[in-house]
Design an enzyme around this catalytic site. Structure first.
Site, PDB file in Angstrom:
ATOM      1  N   LYS A  75     -18.077 -10.093 -14.060  1.00 45.22           N
ATOM      2  CA  LYS A  75     -19.181 -10.336 -13.123  1.00 45.22           C
ATOM      3  C   LYS A  75     -20.214  -9.245 -13.350  1.00 45.22           C
ATOM      4  O   LYS A  75     -20.072  -8.126 -12.865  1.00 45.22           O
ATOM      5  CB  LYS A  75     -18.667 -10.308 -11.681  1.00 45.22           C
TER       6      LYS A  75
ATOM      7  N   GLU B 130     -18.727 -23.909 -15.544  1.00 49.97           N
ATOM      8  CA  GLU B 130     -19.182 -23.609 -14.187  1.00 49.97           C
ATOM      9  C   GLU B 130     -20.697 -23.638 -14.160  1.00 49.97           C
ATOM     10  O   GLU B 130     -21.336 -24.026 -15.130  1.00 49.97           O
ATOM     11  CB  GLU B 130     -18.624 -22.263 -13.714  1.00 49.97           C
TER      12      GLU B 130
ATOM     13  N   ARG C 176     -11.271  -7.469  -8.846  1.00 51.67           N
ATOM     14  CA  ARG C 176     -12.113  -8.077  -9.877  1.00 51.67           C
ATOM     15  C   ARG C 176     -13.119  -7.072 -10.417  1.00 51.67           C
ATOM     16  O   ARG C 176     -13.408  -7.044 -11.612  1.00 51.67           O
ATOM     17  CB  ARG C 176     -12.814  -9.313  -9.317  1.00 51.67           C
TER      18      ARG C 176
HETATM   19  C1  LIG Z   1     -19.588 -14.421  -8.268  1.00 51.58           C
HETATM   20  C2  LIG Z   1     -19.512 -15.595  -9.169  1.00 51.58           C
HETATM   21  C3  LIG Z   1     -18.834 -16.762  -8.798  1.00 51.58           C
HETATM   22  C4  LIG Z   1     -18.226 -16.947  -7.425  1.00 51.58           C
HETATM   23  O1  LIG Z   1     -17.161 -16.081  -7.165  1.00 51.58           O
HETATM   24  P1  LIG Z   1     -16.734 -15.767  -5.669  1.00 51.58           P
HETATM   25  O2  LIG Z   1     -15.678 -14.732  -5.802  1.00 51.58           O
HETATM   26  O3  LIG Z   1     -16.193 -17.022  -5.100  1.00 51.58           O
HETATM   27  O4  LIG Z   1     -17.934 -15.290  -4.947  1.00 51.58           O
HETATM   28  C5  LIG Z   1     -18.753 -17.789  -9.721  1.00 51.58           C
HETATM   29  N1  LIG Z   1     -19.321 -17.697 -10.934  1.00 51.58           N
HETATM   30  C6  LIG Z   1     -19.999 -16.594 -11.326  1.00 51.58           C
HETATM   31  C7  LIG Z   1     -20.598 -16.557 -12.677  1.00 51.58           C
HETATM   32  C8  LIG Z   1     -20.109 -15.506 -10.459  1.00 51.58           C
HETATM   33  O5  LIG Z   1     -20.799 -14.420 -10.849  1.00 51.58           O
END
Ligand SMILES: *Cc1c(COP(=O)(O)O)cnc(C)c1O
Length: 341
Positions: free
Chosen positions: A186, A222, A84
């Site tokens: 991210k 989300e 990722r």
């Molecule tokens: C990191 C993150 C998540 C959760 O991802 P994981 O891989 O499960 O830790 C969800 N939403 C956002 C915006 C994130 O930055």
């Protein structure tokens, strides 16, 4: 053997930064990464015009190291964080930090900070924060040419105070991510845009925001830092399908656990805000949030209540199975657990 563990009250840790002894640092220059070192220096010194400071050219990851029931120290699916981060880096015109090196750097960082890995059963874990940023000066709008990749470690407790007590969400008049399709990256740039909505949510007495899709404001996306799952009345696990949410590794793992360990039906599809009142349970999922039950969701004058008293029954099963796998109480699918010590 005499324990060299740090004198920390593990069970009262919150989700905050605690300085640990070592961090991993590698620099990219002239088209290549150097070999990387462990450093005791927690400070970063940058040119005033560094790409990260002027144009926010930076991305990050988050994962955890755990002490298992039989005393090993392990990490959960670090290969997926490496993949990722490579995708985030590509979208931000940054070089890829190779997957094997990413995993090696995670292992080195955890090994160097073993005394900070919370003991089994303490409720705490060692959170790892890999990140990368443009480090050389830029002033015209263009990518940096030099970058730094770092991983630091910090022991953490639960993300939401009160552990697994249900939290409240509200639907804000804001979009989660910065525009132009960056919702699946991210990166701090998206989090910067979420700071005002989160402060506003807290001021109004909510724990987090439930963001809707920015185009139609009818579909669930989300929260600021975690994905969302729902349990239907007939025990199906449903989660939003959207190209603008961050693909959570916890969510992918939970969907697999629901199907293969608990025999539940799972579905990733568009979810209308209109229909979530008909669901039985709602929870946030992510590395930091693990699986946090959502007690209620408020949208203007509409209030949807699941339970402010306790985690739903299916959510609890998902939580127990996932954390059981992470802590070594339940056999993990092949490749999910990276043993470090
Ligand atoms: C990191 C993150 C998540 C959760 O991802 P994981 O891989 O499960 O830790 C969800 N939403 C956002 C915006 C994130 O930055």
């Amino acid at each position: 053997m005499i324990s060299t563990k740090k004198d920390i009250d593990w069970s009262s840790l919150g989700f905050g930064y605690v300085k640990t002894d070592y961090r991993y640092v590698s620099n990219y220059k002239d088209g290549k990464w150097d070999e990387g070192v462990l450093s005791t220096d927690e400070t970063v010194t940058l040119n005033e015009s560094a790409g990260v400071l002027q144009y926010a050219q930076t991305c990050f990851e988050g994962l955890k190291a755990y002490t298992t029931a039989d005393g090993h120290v392990v990490c959960f699916r670090p290969d997926l964080n490496a993949e990722r981060m490579a995708q985030s880096s590509a979208r931000l015109e940054m070089p890829i930090f190779p997957k094997e090196r990413f995993i090696d750097a995670v292992v080195k960082t955890v090994k160097a900070n073993l005394d900070y890995v919370p003991p089994y059963g303490s409720g705490a874990t060692l959170y790892l924060r890999p990140y990368m940023f443009g480090s050389n000066p830029v002033i015209g709008v263009k990518p940096a040419t030099e970058f730094q990749f770092r991983i630091f470690a910090t022991p953490v407790g639960p993300y939401f105070k009160g552990g697994v007590k249900p939290i409240s969400l509200r639907v804000p008049d804001f979009d989660r991510a910065a525009p132009r399709g960056t919702g699946h990256v991210k990166a701090g740039l998206n989090y910067a845009m979420s700071l005002h909505p989160i402060v506003d949510a807290h001021n109004q007495g909510y724990n987090e925001n439930m963001y809707l899709d920015s185009a139609t404001r009818t579909k669930v996306e989300e929260t600021g830092g975690a994905n969302i799952i729902f349990v239907t009345k007939d025990n199906k696990i449903v989660t939003p399908k959207s190209s603008s949410i961050l693909p959570s590794i916890t969510r992918r793992s939970l969907m697999y656990v629901a199907k293969e360990y608990l025999g539940l039906e799972t579905e990733e599809r568009e979810i209308l805000f209109e229909e979530i009142k008909d669901f039985k349970e709602c929870a946030l999922c992510g590395t930091a949030a693990v699986l946090s039950p959502v007690g209620k969701v408020v949208n203007k004058d509409k209030e949807i209540v699941y339970s402010m008293e306790k985690m739903g029954e299916i959510s609890k099963k998902l939580y127990d199975t996932l954390t059981g796998i992470q802590m070594g109480r339940i056999e993990a699918p092949a490749g999910w657990i990276k043993v470090i010590d």
